[in-house]
Enzyme design. Structure first.
Site, PDB file in Angstrom:
ATOM      1  N   ASP A  22       0.822  -1.426  -0.034  1.00 44.24           N
ATOM      2  CA  ASP A  22       0.068  -0.045   0.090  1.00 44.24           C
ATOM      3  C   ASP A  22       0.793   1.114   0.114  1.00 44.24           C
ATOM      4  OD1 ASP A  22      -2.045   1.789   0.393  1.00 44.24           O
ATOM      5  OD2 ASP A  22      -2.863   0.815   2.062  1.00 44.24           O
ATOM      6  N   ASP A  56      -8.137  -7.237   0.096  1.00 42.00           N
ATOM      7  CA  ASP A  56      -7.364  -7.351   1.326  1.00 42.00           C
ATOM      8  C   ASP A  56      -8.038  -6.798   2.632  1.00 42.00           C
ATOM      9  OD1 ASP A  56      -6.150  -4.636   2.581  1.00 42.00           O
ATOM     10  OD2 ASP A  56      -6.725  -4.249   0.510  1.00 42.00           O
ATOM     11  N   CYS A  87     -12.872 -28.645   7.138  1.00 42.13           N
ATOM     12  CA  CYS A  87     -11.851 -27.484   6.732  1.00 42.13           C
ATOM     13  C   CYS A  87     -10.208 -28.366   6.803  1.00 42.13           C
ATOM     14  CB  CYS A  87     -11.888 -26.527   7.711  1.00 42.13           C
ATOM     15  SG  CYS A  87     -10.429 -25.362   7.516  1.00 42.13           S
ATOM     16  N   CYS A 147      -7.404 -26.940   7.162  1.00 37.80           N
ATOM     17  CA  CYS A 147      -6.264 -26.327   7.588  1.00 37.80           C
ATOM     18  C   CYS A 147      -5.549 -27.038   8.950  1.00 37.80           C
ATOM     19  CB  CYS A 147      -6.592 -25.017   8.108  1.00 37.80           C
ATOM     20  SG  CYS A 147      -7.629 -25.076   9.832  1.00 37.80           S
ATOM     21  N   CYS A 162      -7.681 -27.209  12.203  1.00 33.98           N
ATOM     22  CA  CYS A 162      -8.899 -27.971  12.133  1.00 33.98           C
ATOM     23  C   CYS A 162      -8.574 -29.521  11.927  1.00 33.98           C
ATOM     24  CB  CYS A 162      -9.855 -27.804  11.116  1.00 33.98           C
ATOM     25  SG  CYS A 162     -10.830 -26.434  11.380  1.00 33.98           S
ATOM     26  N   HIS A 210      -6.591 -20.875  10.702  1.00 33.93           N
ATOM     27  CA  HIS A 210      -8.012 -21.197  10.327  1.00 33.93           C
ATOM     28  C   HIS A 210      -8.903 -20.049   9.421  1.00 33.93           C
ATOM     29  CE1 HIS A 210     -11.903 -23.083  10.040  1.00 33.93           C
ATOM     30  NE2 HIS A 210     -12.461 -21.640  10.502  1.00 33.93           N
TER      31      HIS A 210
END
Length: 369
Positions: free
Chosen positions: A98, A271, A309, A311, A314, A340
């Site tokens: 940015d 974002d 999930c 991830c 999880c 997660h």
């Protein structure tokens, strides 16, 4: 400097017949980005509480860092000496920086704006800093991100048409100065469309920004306090006006409903700090909803957050363990929830992409139903 698109290509791989939604692929020097895509925020050259390896496992393709904050600490000279932002933070994928323009908005109590730029007092050491379009680009050239943003003025909500028109005019003039100051052809400079909630000012801003034929374009000045229906209207009106062969980036947005509506309007990139900020407060994002892991109902639950999930969190930990960590204010709890939550938003944008490619996307499509 004459910008080149040699290392930056955007290909539209599929469109929705009922909306403006599109699935694309944005190529940068540090890798390709399948779109729509959510970008985790790593303001100070780190996505809070996560290592680059953990971040990569979430499915993140590109991350965002902030020019203003890295200028204050540690300084772009240190990062440049380390070989650039990628090497400094150990992230091998694409990075977007940015410009610092949002701080023009957020630091309203300690800054002054004029045609030259913005003057403010550093919150770290009190020194006076004159932030100009040229300085923003100079810093970003030193940082070495793949995508860099033009310095802009983001007017607050509410603001009068006269105030917003002045911001649009200043943003256009600053963009021209950014283009002149840009020195690296391996960095894509994106222009930013301002205009508040005023359609004609947005249209005018699009015309002025697009005259410069940049590698990509962003919609700024949303999620700054306006009612959500105003945000949706701005995005619906603005996104289709931007060039179809360049990536479109909606700045500062990362909730389910807002991303879905923006994708339906033709937006590619997003974002937001939401996934890691929520994690630090014990808030879980899961299957279209959010809830607090500290609630009593989770204290004895041996279930994962979401059995479907993929991830790391999880796959290995129960709600009871996560509840314990967050209640005890253990840093590991913030890390596991961040893993997660980011994975969740990455999966969400990936599911939208797949639905577009399969001809199943529409504005009210729900991937969790």
């Amino acid at each position: 400097m004459t910008l080149t698109l040699a290392d930056f290509t955007f290909t539209c791989e599929g469109t929705c017949p009922h909306t403006q939604a599109r699935a694309g692929y944005f190529v940068t020097p540090h890798g390709g980005i399948p779109t729509p895509c959510f970008m985790p925020v790593g303001t100070l050259a780190n996505v809070k509480t996560l290592t680059p390896a953990q971040l990569k496992e979430t499915g993140a393709h590109i991350i965002l860092s902030n020019t203003y904050h890295l200028h204050l600490q540690p300084g772009e000279d240190i990062i440049q000496a380390a070989g650039g932002l990628h090497r400094f933070m150990g992230w091998s994928g694409p990075i977007l920086t940015d410009s610092g323009g949002f701080q023009v908005f957020s630091l309203s109590a300690i800054r002054q704006i004029n045609e030259e730029g913005v003057t403010f007092r550093s919150p770290l050491d009190g020194r006076i800093i004159h932030f100009t379009p040229e300085l923003s680009i100079q810093i970003q050239n030193a940082l070495g991100a793949d995508v860099i943003m033009a310095f802009d003025e983001c007017p607050p909500y509410p603001a009068s048409p006269e105030e917003v028109e002045a911001a649009v005019r200043r943003t256009t003039q600053w963009l021209k100065r950014c283009v002149e100051a840009h020195r690296r052809s391996d960095q894509a400079l994106f222009g930013i469309v301002q205009g508040g909630v005023y359609p004609e000012l947005r249209r005018r801003a699009v015309e002025e920004v697009c005259r410069l034929d940049l590698p990509g374009y962003a919609i700024g000045g949303v999620s700054v306090g306006e009612p959500v229906e105003f945000m949706h209207a701005v995005v619906r009106q603005t996104a289709p006006l931007l060039p179809a062969d360049r990536p479109r980036y909606l700045m500062g947005v990362g909730t389910y409903a807002e991303m879905r509506a923006a994708v339906a309007a033709g937006v590619d990139l997003f974002d937001c700090v939401i996934p890691t900020r929520y994690a630090r407060h014990g808030t879980v994002i899961s299957r279209g909803k959010r809830w607090n892991i500290k609630n009593a109902e989770h204290r004895r639950s041996l279930d994962p957050i979401d059995p479907d999930c993929p991830c790391y969190t999880c796959r290995h930990f129960s709600r009871a363990y996560l509840c314990h960590l967050i209640r005890a204010q253990e840093i590991l709890g913030y890390t596991l929830l961040s893993i997660h939550n980011i994975t969740e938003l990455m999966r969400y944008t990936q599911k939208m992409r797949q639905a577009i490619l399969e001809g199943q996307f529409h504005e009210h499509w729900d991937p969790w139903s």
